[in-house]
Design a protein around this motif. Structure first.
Motif, mmCIF file in Angstrom:
data_model
loop_
_atom_site.group_PDB
_atom_site.id
_atom_site.type_symbol
_atom_site.label_atom_id
_atom_site.label_comp_id
_atom_site.label_asym_id
_atom_site.label_seq_id
_atom_site.Cartn_x
_atom_site.Cartn_y
_atom_site.Cartn_z
ATOM 1 N N ARG A 28 0.829 -1.198 0.000
ATOM 2 C CA ARG A 28 0.000 0.000 0.000
ATOM 3 C C ARG A 28 0.871 1.259 0.000
ATOM 4 O O ARG A 28 1.833 1.367 0.750
ATOM 5 N N HIS A 31 -0.136 7.488 2.345
ATOM 6 C CA HIS A 31 -0.784 8.772 2.096
ATOM 7 C C HIS A 31 -0.126 9.840 2.974
ATOM 8 O O HIS A 31 0.019 9.645 4.194
ATOM 9 N N PRO A 67 -7.252 2.704 10.867
ATOM 10 C CA PRO A 67 -7.492 2.631 9.420
ATOM 11 C C PRO A 67 -6.288 2.061 8.685
ATOM 12 O O PRO A 67 -5.139 2.208 9.117
ATOM 13 N N ALA A 68 -6.556 1.433 7.544
ATOM 14 C CA ALA A 68 -5.486 0.813 6.764
ATOM 15 C C ALA A 68 -4.424 1.821 6.371
ATOM 16 O O ALA A 68 -3.225 1.520 6.393
ATOM 17 N N ALA A 69 -4.837 3.022 6.014
ATOM 18 C CA ALA A 69 -3.865 4.030 5.586
ATOM 19 C C ALA A 69 -2.912 4.398 6.717
ATOM 20 O O ALA A 69 -1.717 4.641 6.486
ATOM 21 N N ARG A 99 -10.354 -2.276 7.312
ATOM 22 C CA ARG A 99 -9.903 -2.528 5.948
ATOM 23 C C ARG A 99 -10.237 -1.336 5.055
ATOM 24 O O ARG A 99 -10.976 -0.440 5.456
ATOM 25 N N GLU A 100 -9.677 -1.342 3.863
ATOM 26 C CA GLU A 100 -9.894 -0.245 2.930
ATOM 27 C C GLU A 100 -11.384 -0.034 2.700
ATOM 28 O O GLU A 100 -12.118 -0.965 2.340
ATOM 29 N N GLY A 101 -11.856 1.188 2.948
ATOM 30 C CA GLY A 101 -13.253 1.521 2.725
ATOM 31 C C GLY A 101 -14.188 1.138 3.847
ATOM 32 O O GLY A 101 -15.378 1.469 3.798
#
Length: 565
Positions: A28, A31, A67-69, A99-101
């Motif tokens: 990933r 960000h 969060p994943a990020a 997970r994402e989203g």
């Protein structure tokens, strides 16, 4: 076979292309905003691999979830693979990994203990009714034992405990918002010193007491590890001191065994008695640094320790307070060490033993909180004083965590070797109104279940093994004629299935298979017996080895319940 001829220039261009791909970050992409938020939340916390769990706590406390990020950003910040961070974060029950989203959970979580003592006191009704009363903005979760069995049913709103929880009490706690629950006033450092505190440590450091004399006194007292294993304390000091330095110390304050709450009880009242015992043990064993591993549910205790650790005597070893994250398995000494090192709490294979190669691969003295709590009293009053306590031919004192159907549950300091009937009658005010003594657990979830007819067995190390039970951390849960040993055993196996770390098949699959068999109206006793033997023989640690005790006890001592099922 003919091979195609590839021009040299083309080889170079393909090689350069592959090199460029390898230079790109794997997994990933990080960000920038997530990385900035991670750096802000971590603040001045050192970026070290062993502090991964501490970092995860800071992110969860600040963000409300993981969060994943932000996990990807944390991995970059620590110089770790994202998979390493993810596997640790998902191992512990108190981390909400998104997970994402995936949407974040509600800002407030209410956890209701569903372990045995709380189940007896009506936790199921709270879990059934609270979601509708609190609405979608509050998450309600069942949770394993939170160390407040004498206050059953117990709940936690955010990080604030709700003892003897009722619907109204939980709703009031939710409505109180950020108003923090304050522990009862404890004996602070000034009052402790006024009562003679730290004089023992000072006499040791000044050479008025020799290490050999102190270790001999501890050995003569017969004090054994009070976390459940029962290894002689003085002998452990000697074994660790014989190892080459530097040596470390790890203190187990995880206290996750259902039915056990004695360590919290003592810490909330007299923390420096434990801290002085800890420092004396460190002096005797030649320890250079100390790590205290405290279960995450004990937020009030963490506040006490953070305050009182600042007042340790000058020259004390450096002390690090590490926060668990909801994993019963971390009460096992090597799993605790793995967790302190920032890893998943999975038990290690032995040998080597932790006294030889433990925390950070150094010789490590591991002790339970209560073991250290008794050091000052033993050395001030003498080994004969402690060894002279006891009943029925046993020696010493035991702190029994008593819960269930007794009139006055709580921590009961009683002679080692007392019987459960004496404990109920003399220390607990008898049974609750309308309840008749039916059965008891002498050693928490792991220690087995015995009928009331076997109420004259001395409660101590080595006295219960002939009956397929053990005392462990002396957590006694009392059942009445309104309860069922079968239902109690099912509750305990649900706990073991939930808390198995999954490392070894006999435990991971065995607890699940046992629970499935126990849910049947008729138990397949021969198959459960075979399963029990495999789990005991082949599991890596005590969780899998002791998990069969509840159903083995039911088959052995409560066949009438199975016949009537």
């Amino acid at each position: 076979m003919n091979h195609p001829i590839i021009p040299i220039a083309r080889i170079g261009s393909e090689g350069a292309s592959r090199q460029r791909k390898r230079e790109a970050p794997k997994g990933r992409q990080v960000h920038p905003q997530a990385l900035a938020e991670v750096r802000t939340l971590l603040g001045e916390l050192p970026r070290r691999r062993d502090l991964l769990i501490e970092c995860l706590h800071r992110l969860q406390d600040g963000l409300g979830a993981l969060p994943a990020a932000h996990l990807a950003a944390l991995a970059q910040e620590l110089g770790m693979a994202q998979a390493e961070v993810y596997e640790v974060a998902t191992f512990y029950h108190h981390f909400d990994v998104l997970r994402e989203g995936e949407a974040a959970p509600p800002a407030l979580t209410v956890r209701v203990c569903d372990s045995l003592a709380c189940e007896l006191a009506g936790a199921a009704d709270l879990l059934a009714r609270l979601p509708a009363l609190l609405g979608a903005e509050v998450r309600v979760l069942p949770t394993p034992c939170i160390g407040r069995c004498e206050q059953a049913p117990a709940a936690v709103v955010g990080q604030q405990p709700v003892p003897n929880a009722t619907l109204d009490a939980v709703l009031a706690r939710v409505g109180a918002g950020q108003v923090r629950h304050q522990p009862e006033p404890w004996l602070g450092h000034e009052a402790y010193r006024e009562q003679g505190g730290y004089r023992l440590l000072a006499s040791c450091v000044a050479g008025e007491r020799s290490i050999e004399d102190v270790v001999r006194e501890m050995e003569a007292s017969g004090l054994r590890g009070l976390g459940g294993a029962g290894f002689p304390a003085g002998r452990k000091w000697r074994l660790v001191r014989e190892q080459p330095g530097p040596r470390l110390m790890a203190v187990n304050l995880d206290e996750g065994e259902p039915g056990t709450f004695k360590d919290r009880y003592y810490l909330e009242r007299d923390p420096h008695r434990f801290l002085e015992g800890m420092l004396v043990a460190a002096w005797a064993a030649g320890v250079e640094a100390i790590y205290i591993y405290l279960r995450d549910e004990y937020h009030g205790c963490r506040a006490i320790l953070e305050r009182e650790l600042a007042h340790l005597p000058a020259g004390s070893p450096e002390v690090f307070l590490r926060r668990g994250a909801g994993a019963y398995i971390c009460g096992e000494e090597s799993a605790m060490i793995e967790s302190i090192e920032g890893k998943r709490g999975m038990p290690r294979l032995r040998p080597p033993y932790v006294a030889q190669r433990g925390l950070f691969d150094r010789p490590t003295l591991v002790h339970n909180f209560e073991t250290l709590y008794w050091v000052r009293a033993i050395l001030e009053n003498g080994a004969a004083w402690f060894a002279g306590q006891g009943r029925n031919g046993r020696h010493g004192l035991r702190s029994f965590s008593v819960s269930g159907r007794v009139r006055a549950p709580g921590v009961k300091l009683a002679p080692a070797g007392i019987t459960v009937q004496e404990l109920i009658d003399e220390y607990c005010g008898g049974m609750q109104d309308g309840h008749t003594f039916y059965a008891y657990l002498p050693g928490g979830a792991s220690g087995g279940i015995l009928p009331a007819s076997m109420n004259a067995i001395p409660l101590d190390f080595d006295t219960l093994q002939p009956y397929g039970c053990f005392i462990g951390s002396a957590a006694v849960i009392v059942l009445s004629q309104q309860d069922s040993a079968v239902a109690a055993a099912r509750n305990l196996l649900r706990f073991f299935k939930h808390e198995s770390c999954g490392q070894c098949t006999p435990c991971r699959s065995g607890t699940a298979k046992a629970l499935t068999l126990m849910q049947e109206p008729r138990w397949d006793a021969p198959l459960l017996g075979e399963l029990s033997q495999v789990m005991r023989d082949a599991s890596i640690c005590g969780l899998g080895q002791a998990a069969p005790n509840p159903f083995d006890s039911v088959i052995r001592y409560f066949p009438h319940e199975l016949e009537g099922a």
